[in-house]
Design a protein around this motif. Structure first.
Motif, PDB file in Angstrom:
ATOM      1  N   ARG A 712      -4.566 -10.178  -3.891  1.00 22.28           N
ATOM      2  CA  ARG A 712      -4.895  -9.728  -5.241  1.00 22.28           C
ATOM      3  C   ARG A 712      -3.742 -10.093  -6.164  1.00 22.28           C
ATOM      4  O   ARG A 712      -2.578  -9.796  -5.867  1.00 22.28           O
ATOM      5  CB  ARG A 712      -5.131  -8.217  -5.279  1.00 22.28           C
ATOM      6  CG  ARG A 712      -6.501  -7.794  -4.779  1.00 22.28           C
ATOM      7  CD  ARG A 712      -7.570  -8.275  -5.781  1.00 22.28           C
ATOM      8  NE  ARG A 712      -8.903  -7.981  -5.348  1.00 22.28           N
ATOM      9  CZ  ARG A 712      -9.631  -6.939  -5.806  1.00 22.28           C
ATOM     10  NH1 ARG A 712      -9.098  -6.127  -6.675  1.00 22.28           N
ATOM     11  NH2 ARG A 712     -10.850  -6.761  -5.386  1.00 22.28           N
ATOM     12  N   ASP A 713      -4.033 -10.726  -7.315  1.00 22.25           N
ATOM     13  CA  ASP A 713      -3.011 -11.136  -8.270  1.00 22.25           C
ATOM     14  C   ASP A 713      -2.912 -10.135  -9.405  1.00 22.25           C
ATOM     15  O   ASP A 713      -3.941  -9.601  -9.893  1.00 22.25           O
ATOM     16  CB  ASP A 713      -3.321 -12.521  -8.836  1.00 22.25           C
ATOM     17  CG  ASP A 713      -3.249 -13.607  -7.774  1.00 22.25           C
ATOM     18  OD1 ASP A 713      -2.655 -13.349  -6.713  1.00 22.25           O
ATOM     19  OD2 ASP A 713      -3.784 -14.711  -8.008  1.00 22.25           O
ATOM     20  N   PHE A 714      -1.678  -9.883  -9.846  1.00 19.35           N
ATOM     21  CA  PHE A 714      -1.404  -8.962 -10.949  1.00 19.35           C
ATOM     22  C   PHE A 714      -0.447  -9.645 -11.921  1.00 19.35           C
ATOM     23  O   PHE A 714       0.425 -10.405 -11.511  1.00 19.35           O
ATOM     24  CB  PHE A 714      -0.747  -7.670 -10.442  1.00 19.35           C
ATOM     25  CG  PHE A 714      -1.607  -6.856  -9.515  1.00 19.35           C
ATOM     26  CD1 PHE A 714      -2.360  -5.797  -9.997  1.00 19.35           C
ATOM     27  CD2 PHE A 714      -1.667  -7.154  -8.161  1.00 19.35           C
ATOM     28  CE1 PHE A 714      -3.147  -5.045  -9.140  1.00 19.35           C
ATOM     29  CE2 PHE A 714      -2.444  -6.419  -7.303  1.00 19.35           C
ATOM     30  CZ  PHE A 714      -3.194  -5.350  -7.786  1.00 19.35           C
ATOM     31  N   ALA A 715      -0.596  -9.361 -13.219  1.00 22.90           N
ATOM     32  CA  ALA A 715       0.330  -9.826 -14.244  1.00 22.90           C
ATOM     33  C   ALA A 715       0.762  -8.613 -15.064  1.00 22.90           C
ATOM     34  O   ALA A 715      -0.086  -7.921 -15.641  1.00 22.90           O
ATOM     35  CB  ALA A 715      -0.309 -10.878 -15.127  1.00 22.90           C
ATOM     36  N   PHE A 716       2.063  -8.355 -15.094  1.00 24.11           N
ATOM     37  CA  PHE A 716       2.610  -7.192 -15.785  1.00 24.11           C
ATOM     38  C   PHE A 716       3.470  -7.635 -16.952  1.00 24.11           C
ATOM     39  O   PHE A 716       4.218  -8.614 -16.860  1.00 24.11           O
ATOM     40  CB  PHE A 716       3.465  -6.344 -14.832  1.00 24.11           C
ATOM     41  CG  PHE A 716       2.692  -5.648 -13.756  1.00 24.11           C
ATOM     42  CD1 PHE A 716       2.080  -4.423 -14.008  1.00 24.11           C
ATOM     43  CD2 PHE A 716       2.577  -6.209 -12.495  1.00 24.11           C
ATOM     44  CE1 PHE A 716       1.383  -3.782 -13.005  1.00 24.11           C
ATOM     45  CE2 PHE A 716       1.875  -5.566 -11.502  1.00 24.11           C
ATOM     46  CZ  PHE A 716       1.271  -4.362 -11.738  1.00 24.11           C
ATOM     47  N   LEU A 717       3.350  -6.877 -18.060  1.00 27.70           N
ATOM     48  CA  LEU A 717       4.268  -7.023 -19.181  1.00 27.70           C
ATOM     49  C   LEU A 717       5.370  -5.994 -19.014  1.00 27.70           C
ATOM     50  O   LEU A 717       5.091  -4.802 -18.862  1.00 27.70           O
ATOM     51  CB  LEU A 717       3.541  -6.808 -20.515  1.00 27.70           C
ATOM     52  CG  LEU A 717       2.625  -7.946 -20.986  1.00 27.70           C
ATOM     53  CD1 LEU A 717       1.871  -7.516 -22.237  1.00 27.70           C
ATOM     54  CD2 LEU A 717       3.441  -9.206 -21.261  1.00 27.70           C
ATOM     55  N   VAL A 718       6.616  -6.470 -19.032  1.00 34.73           N
ATOM     56  CA  VAL A 718       7.727  -5.587 -18.746  1.00 34.73           C
ATOM     57  C   VAL A 718       8.900  -5.986 -19.630  1.00 34.73           C
ATOM     58  O   VAL A 718       8.967  -7.116 -20.125  1.00 34.73           O
ATOM     59  CB  VAL A 718       8.100  -5.681 -17.243  1.00 34.73           C
ATOM     60  CG1 VAL A 718       8.613  -7.056 -16.904  1.00 34.73           C
ATOM     61  CG2 VAL A 718       9.099  -4.613 -16.843  1.00 34.73           C
ATOM     62  N   ASP A 719       9.831  -5.063 -19.845  1.00 34.92           N
ATOM     63  CA  ASP A 719      11.033  -5.375 -20.625  1.00 34.92           C
ATOM     64  C   ASP A 719      11.818  -6.504 -19.942  1.00 34.92           C
ATOM     65  O   ASP A 719      11.854  -6.598 -18.714  1.00 34.92           O
ATOM     66  CB  ASP A 719      11.926  -4.146 -20.748  1.00 34.92           C
ATOM     67  CG  ASP A 719      11.288  -3.067 -21.626  1.00 34.92           C
ATOM     68  OD1 ASP A 719      10.367  -3.412 -22.392  1.00 34.92           O
ATOM     69  OD2 ASP A 719      11.696  -1.899 -21.517  1.00 34.92           O
ATOM     70  N   LYS A 758       8.523  -9.753 -21.167  1.00 36.04           N
ATOM     71  CA  LYS A 758       8.218 -10.922 -20.351  1.00 36.04           C
ATOM     72  C   LYS A 758       7.054 -10.598 -19.447  1.00 36.04           C
ATOM     73  O   LYS A 758       6.760  -9.427 -19.176  1.00 36.04           O
ATOM     74  CB  LYS A 758       9.430 -11.342 -19.515  1.00 36.04           C
ATOM     75  CG  LYS A 758       9.891 -10.317 -18.494  1.00 36.04           C
ATOM     76  CD  LYS A 758      11.120 -10.827 -17.742  1.00 36.04           C
ATOM     77  CE  LYS A 758      11.661  -9.756 -16.782  1.00 36.04           C
ATOM     78  NZ  LYS A 758      12.875 -10.208 -16.076  1.00 36.04           N
ATOM     79  N   SER A 759       6.390 -11.641 -19.012  1.00 35.40           N
ATOM     80  CA  SER A 759       5.223 -11.479 -18.134  1.00 35.40           C
ATOM     81  C   SER A 759       5.610 -11.930 -16.732  1.00 35.40           C
ATOM     82  O   SER A 759       6.118 -13.034 -16.540  1.00 35.40           O
ATOM     83  CB  SER A 759       4.053 -12.309 -18.642  1.00 35.40           C
ATOM     84  OG  SER A 759       2.996 -12.301 -17.698  1.00 35.40           O
ATOM     85  N   ILE A 760       5.338 -11.035 -15.763  1.00 40.99           N
ATOM     86  CA  ILE A 760       5.619 -11.350 -14.360  1.00 40.99           C
ATOM     87  C   ILE A 760       4.307 -11.314 -13.598  1.00 40.99           C
ATOM     88  O   ILE A 760       3.610 -10.296 -13.582  1.00 40.99           O
ATOM     89  CB  ILE A 760       6.627 -10.365 -13.745  1.00 40.99           C
ATOM     90  CG1 ILE A 760       7.951 -10.399 -14.511  1.00 40.99           C
ATOM     91  CG2 ILE A 760       6.852 -10.676 -12.270  1.00 40.99           C
ATOM     92  CD1 ILE A 760       8.987  -9.424 -13.997  1.00 40.99           C
ATOM     93  N   ALA A 761       3.973 -12.427 -12.971  1.00 42.26           N
ATOM     94  CA  ALA A 761       2.736 -12.525 -12.191  1.00 42.26           C
ATOM     95  C   ALA A 761       3.083 -12.470 -10.708  1.00 42.26           C
ATOM     96  O   ALA A 761       3.984 -13.181 -10.250  1.00 42.26           O
ATOM     97  CB  ALA A 761       1.995 -13.810 -12.515  1.00 42.26           C
ATOM     98  N   LEU A 762       2.360 -11.621  -9.972  1.00 39.10           N
ATOM     99  CA  LEU A 762       2.643 -11.432  -8.553  1.00 39.10           C
ATOM    100  C   LEU A 762       1.350 -11.502  -7.755  1.00 39.10           C
ATOM    101  O   LEU A 762       0.265 -11.141  -8.255  1.00 39.10           O
ATOM    102  CB  LEU A 762       3.308 -10.072  -8.281  1.00 39.10           C
ATOM    103  CG  LEU A 762       4.517  -9.679  -9.138  1.00 39.10           C
ATOM    104  CD1 LEU A 762       4.073  -8.790 -10.294  1.00 39.10           C
ATOM    105  CD2 LEU A 762       5.555  -8.947  -8.293  1.00 39.10           C
ATOM    106  N   SER A 763       1.476 -11.936  -6.515  1.00 43.03           N
ATOM    107  CA  SER A 763       0.350 -11.940  -5.587  1.00 43.03           C
ATOM    108  C   SER A 763       0.639 -10.920  -4.499  1.00 43.03           C
ATOM    109  O   SER A 763       1.684 -10.997  -3.838  1.00 43.03           O
ATOM    110  CB  SER A 763       0.158 -13.325  -4.977  1.00 43.03           C
ATOM    111  OG  SER A 763      -0.941 -13.336  -4.105  1.00 43.03           O
ATOM    112  N   VAL A 764      -0.268  -9.964  -4.315  1.00 42.94           N
ATOM    113  CA  VAL A 764      -0.100  -8.896  -3.330  1.00 42.94           C
ATOM    114  C   VAL A 764      -1.002  -9.209  -2.141  1.00 42.94           C
ATOM    115  O   VAL A 764      -2.216  -9.386  -2.297  1.00 42.94           O
ATOM    116  CB  VAL A 764      -0.442  -7.520  -3.932  1.00 42.94           C
ATOM    117  CG1 VAL A 764      -0.268  -6.427  -2.885  1.00 42.94           C
ATOM    118  CG2 VAL A 764       0.424  -7.252  -5.154  1.00 42.94           C
TER     119      VAL A 764
END
Length: 799
Positions: A712-719, A758-764
């Motif tokens: 499952r892929d997620f993209a988070f907006l984070v400082d 910034k946007s960080i995309a991760l695959s879980v």
């Protein structure tokens, strides 16, 4: 160390053959490297008389000569500037093999005129290595037609031995003769030293200007002024001996110093007394003084180097080489002899720093006989008076500064030591005979007096070595070792195991193992922090490698540069070895380091790309994982040391423990090594990896999962200040049993993302174990991941 057979026999009364002498030299530890019999190569060359030397009809610089061989007259074309009628020279005839080229001489026609031979120069006969302009000129009494080698003594075999550093006494021909006499090859002749009484005080005085801690640099200096001499060529026998061992005769004064240096291992120097301004001083250099040396080069002295000078400045580098400003030449009428003792360690350091190799340095740095300083000056006086003296010559009293350092010592010795240490029972009388022949005071074995020329003999075992090498190593009985039938398996500790495993895994990463020095240049070491004074080498193998290495990376960078200079720019190296923080055992660390430069190898599956930080990270994690570190619990922090590129490097930690670093190497370090970047590398401290709690040596069984994993892929907006590592740890905490891995595959900053975000995309990666996950369960775990990440980092799912 080279010498001729006749030179040796000047000190040794023997009828033994050259072969027997060479066999005995090797047997007593003075290994013979080679024996050069020049009579074979020079035998065909004869002495000829030049009767005529007319100008060549078709060449301005050539002459047509008629030479008399005693049997016939030959026409020879010669271009040497000193070729003229009336001289005697060395003639090569057709069929002779030229030593310098190995070619057979043939008759030839030069500019239309036939040449039936060749008048030879010293370099063409390989008598010296330097090229010369003129042919050899022989004295008027040279017999026409006789073999030049036989007449000049060049049929005398030249023996070269491989001298070990602990035998400075054998850096002179007399020391070699003494050993041979002790071994039964002849009898050592007495050394005749005549004391010459001075007729006046020397106008040149000598001052030793040393503090208490540097007094050992030159504790003893003997000088003597000799006036109204005539300097010229040295006798033919002396020139022949010097040429035989590869030295070029210069003048009687210079040849005398070279002769005594080789003959008696007593380096000397002579100053032109009229060129000395005031008195001489001997002291440590202040640093920055310049001297034009006798080898034609100019040197700048470092602080602490022992120098000799006068009111005008530095005249000589003590124990190594004199200067041109006070050198002797054909016009020298007054000479000042220097016979001094200089500290071996100080001489070696100075020679290495200035990169000067000389016969004087070779002997001083090994430790000459300190008690032979005054006799050396007397011998020099005798030879100068013999070769250069005139009716008006005046010899001064000896000018003596300081005193010879005491070397008197006795060793308590037990006659049974020989049998106990080497298994050979040598009779007491024979032990006394051997030691006495070698110069030891051995009237009784319980107190052996060591001669001043043997600084290497310090303990009873050294005396046993002297006895057995003269007695003969062949007398040591052969005995078999009793080997147990079952040899116990060798045990290695955890650090040896980690070292071996690190080498294995780094080799599997495609890296080549390098083994570099345990020291490095201080100009490179300074990039790894302030240099600990305890890590500076007192006696480095070269002036550059002067400090123990604080890191493996500096040497690896220089190794990569050497490869790049030879056309191998794409290279990956690793080394596993110690680094040094201080001089204590705790200051030594076992480190595995890698360095990559250039591009990855090309193959059919992937395109070539430049190595980057992630390659260094992969290497670091591979080592840590193989050595048992809990990879999933590691923290990555942006506090790599200063030799890494800021912003392109990181440290690897496990709680408070620092395990290593990885990243791009700082450009300043690359520049110091003369290398071009970028380069990436890592360092892992193998002793910092905590021991595994699982002490079992059994390997875990391979466990295969019956169900397919789900990604499952997620993209988070984070400082921007939040690292991706925090997101990874937060996601893994959502369900430790179900979540097997979290992979960051994109970090984006720019359009459609707020400036401070910034946007960080991760695959879980989810791994079900009991049954396939339903849509509801997938939505539930996704929701939990989003909630925990938001709570831990303040991140929000990107819509």
């Amino acid at each position: 160390m080279k010498f001729t057979l006749s030179w040796l026999k000047q000190h040794l009364d023997t009828s033994a053959s050259c072969e027997a002498i060479c066999d005995k030299l090797t047997a007593i530890g003075l290994e013979v490297e080679k024996v050069e019999d020049r009579s074979k190569a020079l035998g065909p060359f004869i002495i000829a008389h030049v009767l005529k030397a007319d100008k060549h009809p078709d060449a301005d610089r050539l002459k047509v000569c008629i030479v008399d061989t005693g049997k016939e007259k030959l026409q020879v074309i010669c271009g040497a500037p000193n070729c003229r009628a009336g001289i005697k020279a060395v003639l090569a005839r057709p069929g002779d093999v030229m030593p310098d080229s190995g070619e057979v001489l043939k008759k030839g026609v030069i500019r239309g005129v036939e040449s039936q031979g060749m008048l030879c120069a010293t370099d063409e006969l390989k008598l010296i290595d330097e090229e010369t302009d003129g042919i050899i000129e022989l004295p008027d009494n040279a017999p026409i037609g006789k073999s030049y080698a036989e007449w000049s003594g060049l049929n005398d075999p030249v023996i070269e031995i491989n001298l070990t550093p602990n035998r400075p006494d054998c850096a002179g021909v007399r020391g070699i003769a003494r050993d041979l006499a002790a071994a039964g090859i002849g009898k050592l002749k007495a050394l005749e030293i005549k004391s010459v009484k001075g007729k006046e005080q020397s106008r040149i005085k000598v001052r030793l200007e040393f503090q208490a801690d540097t007094k050992k640099n030159c504790p003893h200096f003997v000088g003597r002024l000799i006036r109204n001499i005539k300097n010229g060529p040295s006798p033919q026998w002396l020139q022949d001996r010097l040429r035989a061992i590869g030295l070029r005769p210069i003048s009687a004064l210079v040849d005398i110093t070279n002769y005594v240096t080789i003959d008696l291992a007593r380096p000397l120097h002579v100053f032109d007394a009229k060129k000395i301004r005031g008195n001489l001083w001997v002291r440590p250099a202040q640093g920055g003084e310049k001297i034009a040396a006798l080898n034609g080069k100019t040197y700048i002295l470092n602080s602490g180097m022992t120098a000799i000078g006068d009111d005008s400045g530095v005249l000589s580098i003590a124990g190594i080489m004199g200067g041109q400003s006070s050198s002797c030449d054909e016009a020298t009428g007054d000479v000042f002899i220097e016979s001094a003792y200089f500290d071996p360690a100080r001489t070696a350091q100075t020679g290495r720093a200035l990169q000067i190799i000389s016969d004087a340095r070779y002997r001083f740095e090994r430790g000459i006989d300190p008690s032979f300083t005054l006799p050396g000056a007397e011998i020099a006086t005798q030879l100068i008076l013999e070769f250069c003296g005139t009716a008006d010559t005046v010899v001064s009293d000896m000018e003596i500064a300081g005193s010879a350092p005491s070397t008197a010592r006795t060793i308590s010795f037990d006659v049974k030591k020989c049998g106990a240490l080497v298994g050979v029972d040598v009779p007491e009388s024979e032990q006394i005979q051997i030691l006495t022949a070698l110069g030891f005071e051995a009237k009784r074995l319980n107190a052996i007096g060591v001669p001043s020329w043997r600084p290497d003999v310090e303990v009873p075992a050294d005396l046993v070595e002297e006895i057995i090498r003269i007695k003969g190593y062949d007398n040591i009985p052969t005995s078999s070792l009793e080997v147990p039938r079952m040899m116990p398996a060798s045990a290695i500790d955890i650090y040896d195991w980690r070292s071996n495993m690190a080498k294995r895994v780094l080799a599997s990463q495609g890296l080549m193992e390098a083994v570099t020095w345990s020291f490095m240049p201080s100009m490179v070491a300074v990039f790894f922090g302030e240099i600990n004074p305890d890590l500076r080498l007192l006696n480095p193998i070269s002036a550059e490698l002067d400090v123990m290495r604080p890191s493996l990376l500096g040497n690896l960078v220089m190794a990569v540069k050497r490869n790049a200079d030879r056309g191998f720019a794409d290279v990956g190296l690793f080394e596993v070895g110690p680094t040094y923080k201080n001089a204590t055992p705790e200051g030594q660390r076992l480190v595995a380091a890698t360095l990559r430069a250039g591009a990855t190898p090309r193959n059919w599956a992937t395109a070539a790309r430049n190595f980057d930080v992630y390659d260094a990270k992969a290497d670091a994690l591979a080592v840590l994982g193989t050595c048992g570190a809990p990879i999933n619990s590691l923290q990555i922090t942006a506090d790599a040391p200063a030799w890494y590129h800021p912003g392109r490097s990181a440290s690897l930690r496990l709680g408070p423990n620092l395990l290593g670093h990885f990243g791009e190497i700082h450009p300043a370090l690359l520049a110091a090594c003369g290398a071009e970047g970028p380069m990436t590398g890592c360092e892992i401290c193998l002793i910092s990896i905590p021991l595994s709690r699982n002490t079992s040596t059994a390997k875990t069984l391979l466990k295969t999962e019956p169900l397919q994993p789900v990604a499952r892929d997620f993209a988070f907006l984070v400082d921007r200040s939040v690292s991706s590592d925090k997101l990874v740890k937060a996601i893994k905490s959502a369900d430790k049993n179900l979540i097997r891995d979290v992979i960051v595959f994109d970090v984006y900053e720019g359009k459609n993302v707020a400036q401070e975000k910034k946007s960080i995309a991760l695959s879980v990666i989810l791994q079900p174990t009991e049954r396939t996950l339903t849509d509801a369960e997938l939505e539930d775990i996704s929701s939990r991941i989003a909630t925990i990440v938001a709570k831990s980092t303040g991140a929000a799912l990107r819509s």
